[in-house]
Design a protein around this motif. Structure first.
Motif, mmCIF file in Angstrom:
data_model
loop_
_atom_site.group_PDB
_atom_site.id
_atom_site.type_symbol
_atom_site.label_atom_id
_atom_site.label_comp_id
_atom_site.label_asym_id
_atom_site.label_seq_id
_atom_site.Cartn_x
_atom_site.Cartn_y
_atom_site.Cartn_z
ATOM 1 N N ILE A 82 -6.880 -1.343 -6.825
ATOM 2 C CA ILE A 82 -8.102 -0.916 -6.141
ATOM 3 C C ILE A 82 -8.521 -1.968 -5.117
ATOM 4 C CG2 ILE A 82 -10.563 -0.534 -6.500
ATOM 5 C CD1 ILE A 82 -9.951 1.055 -8.896
ATOM 6 N N MET A 123 -6.437 -1.662 -2.033
ATOM 7 C CA MET A 123 -6.833 -0.547 -1.173
ATOM 8 C C MET A 123 -8.074 -0.890 -0.380
ATOM 9 S SD MET A 123 -6.143 3.048 -3.033
ATOM 10 C CE MET A 123 -6.911 2.663 -4.581
ATOM 11 N N ALA A 168 -8.561 -0.997 3.733
ATOM 12 C CA ALA A 168 -9.625 -0.320 4.475
ATOM 13 C C ALA A 168 -10.377 -1.311 5.362
ATOM 14 C CB ALA A 168 -10.588 0.352 3.494
ATOM 15 N N SER A 218 -8.244 -2.420 8.345
ATOM 16 C CA SER A 218 -8.057 -1.350 9.335
ATOM 17 C C SER A 218 -9.331 -1.154 10.144
ATOM 18 C CB SER A 218 -7.630 -0.062 8.642
ATOM 19 O OG SER A 218 -8.734 0.577 8.080
ATOM 20 N N GLY A 219 -10.497 -1.234 9.466
ATOM 21 C CA GLY A 219 -11.745 -1.102 10.209
ATOM 22 C C GLY A 219 -11.921 -2.210 11.233
ATOM 23 N N GLY A 220 -11.709 -3.456 10.793
ATOM 24 C CA GLY A 220 -11.890 -4.584 11.703
ATOM 25 C C GLY A 220 -10.921 -4.558 12.869
ATOM 26 N N SER A 260 -9.272 -1.988 14.192
ATOM 27 C CA SER A 260 -9.438 -0.899 15.159
ATOM 28 C C SER A 260 -10.677 -1.118 16.021
ATOM 29 C CB SER A 260 -9.491 0.446 14.446
ATOM 30 O OG SER A 260 -10.775 0.672 13.963
ATOM 31 N N ALA A 261 -11.774 -1.638 15.412
ATOM 32 C CA ALA A 261 -12.965 -1.907 16.223
ATOM 33 C C ALA A 261 -12.647 -2.939 17.294
ATOM 34 C CB ALA A 261 -14.105 -2.403 15.328
ATOM 35 N N LEU A 298 -2.026 -5.587 8.666
ATOM 36 C CA LEU A 298 -2.388 -4.259 8.180
ATOM 37 C C LEU A 298 -1.170 -3.543 7.612
ATOM 38 C CD1 LEU A 298 -4.567 -2.073 7.972
ATOM 39 C CD2 LEU A 298 -3.895 -1.300 10.216
ATOM 40 N N LEU A 332 -0.544 -2.537 3.743
ATOM 41 C CA LEU A 332 -0.303 -1.150 3.347
ATOM 42 C C LEU A 332 0.892 -1.072 2.414
ATOM 43 C CD1 LEU A 332 -1.697 1.467 3.997
ATOM 44 C CD2 LEU A 332 -0.086 1.878 5.810
ATOM 45 N N SER A 370 -0.083 -2.515 -0.907
ATOM 46 C CA SER A 370 -0.937 -1.607 -1.660
ATOM 47 C C SER A 370 -0.127 -0.504 -2.303
ATOM 48 C CB SER A 370 -1.991 -1.020 -0.701
ATOM 49 O OG SER A 370 -2.864 -0.178 -1.380
#
Lengths: 163, 199
Positions: free
Chosen positions: B115, B118, B122, B125-127, B129-130, B172, B176, B179
């Motif tokens: 967990i 994962m 997330a 990936s958020g950081g 892509s922003a 990333l 992945l 994970s």
């Protein structure tokens, strides 16, 4: 004992489908004509690659969510659905993060780069984009709950053997 | 004879334990740790100062010093924080793999690792892509909003930012894979203390 679990999963999936669909529609229909220092221009979602990515990502997840509703339970495909859920959660988080970053610049500007905020001129557009982002957030939170619940129900029969 | 059978089964079982997989996972975690640490450090030290001549009064030019820092953009701040947290996560996981094999909480160790992995995926990936979309905005500008690109003035800032972004995307992909491997480890968990080998 099985029925409430299936009902809860179905409900969560419908909520996700609804919010991603709402995010796509609200973002895609946001456009407004405004004047910027005696120049009139139109603000559309397609001006920014980040918003285009947001629309495309949410559209993909909407189509996927719609197709998943038709898979019969106790089918072998649910393992694949779990893996795809993980990938699509990551996609949604990525898209909303990007859209939020650009929307923040649009609202507050960036004084050190000389970028002026545009929300003052196109208020309706800004409000609609905000609404689409809120719908995207609801989709992500529901999706994470759904993912954790799916993993829990998927692993419980496997963990139950260990006693 | 039954005892010999059980011994043979036990020996065969212990040779099936995923030993090479453990080292592969550790190597991947080490690589991911280096990637996220590199991304954090490069973006965190991203700063460029430029002195521009703004106007000329008589014969003395008036200079203005402008700085481009990563703190000016909230997306880059989030990028640094996300990658920092991801490197701390990787470090803790590596330490746990190397030194804390006996630590367990009601048998939930593998589930917690999966967990947390994962969640880190997330976060990264958020950081990433922003920061990627903000960097694209800085490189190309946005003609509709009258936002000029800044990369022609601050070339080093843009280059360093691009390098940090590449490191983060590599991290990333590695995270992945890690994970997925953690989840697979969770699903095919061996039962070493089961004595009911007799069918």
């Amino acid at each position: 004992m099985v029925k409430p679990k299936r009902l809860l999963r179905l409900l969560l999936r419908i909520i996700v489908l609804g919010s991603t669909l709402a995010a796509v529609i609200i973002m895609a229909t946001s456009h407004e004509k405004g004047t910027f220092f005696a120049l009139s221009y139109e603000a559309k979602y397609s001006d920014t690659p980040a918003f285009k990515f947001f629309v495309i990502a949410n559209a993909i997840v909407t189509v996927y969510g719609f197709l998943v509703l038709f898979i019969p339970s106790e089918s072998q495909l649910w393992g694949l659905v779990l893996a795809l859920d993980l990938v699509f959660t990551m996609l949604l988080i990525s898209s909303i993060s990007a859209a939020l970053a650009v929307a923040q610049v649009g609202k507050k500007g960036n004084s050190s780069a000389g970028w002026l905020p545009v929300c003052g001129q196109v208020t309706k557009y800004c409000n609609q984009v905000t609404g689409a982002l809120v719908a995207g957030f609801i989709a992500i939170i529901t999706y994470i709950i759904l993912l954790l619940y799916s993993i829990y129900t998927f692993l419980n029969p496997l963990l139950g053997k260990n006693g | 004879m039954a005892l010999q059978n059980e011994d043979k089964l036990e020996v065969r079982y212990s040779s099936l334990q995923p030993k090479p997989k453990k080292w592969v996972l550790l190597m991947l975690r080490l690589l991911a740790f280096f990637a996220t640490a590199a991304a954090t450090v490069v973006m965190g030290l991203n700063k460029e100062t430029k002195t521009l001549v703004v106007a000329t009064v008589g014969t003395t030019p008036i200079k203005a010093t402008l700085t481009a820092k990563f703190q000016h953009t909230p997306a880059f701040v989030f990028f640094v924080i996300a990658n920092g947290l991801a490197s701390i996560h990787n470090l803790v996981m590596i330490m746990g793999d190397l030194f804390g094999q006996k630590l367990d909480y009601k048998g939930l160790r593998l589930a917690m690792i999966a967990i947390l992995d994962m969640m880190t995926v997330a976060l990264i990936s958020g950081g990433a892509s922003a920061a990627a979309f903000m960097a694209e905005l800085g490189k190309n500008g946005n003609s509709h909003a009258r936002w000029n690109s800044i990369c022609d003035k601050y070339k080093t800032f843009c280059d360093h930012g691009g390098g940090a972004l590449i490191a983060s995307f590599a991290a990333l992909i590695l995270m992945l894979i890690i994970s997925v491997m953690s989840i697979i480890k969770l699903l095919i968990k061996p039962k070493p203390d089961s004595t009911t080998v007799v069918p």
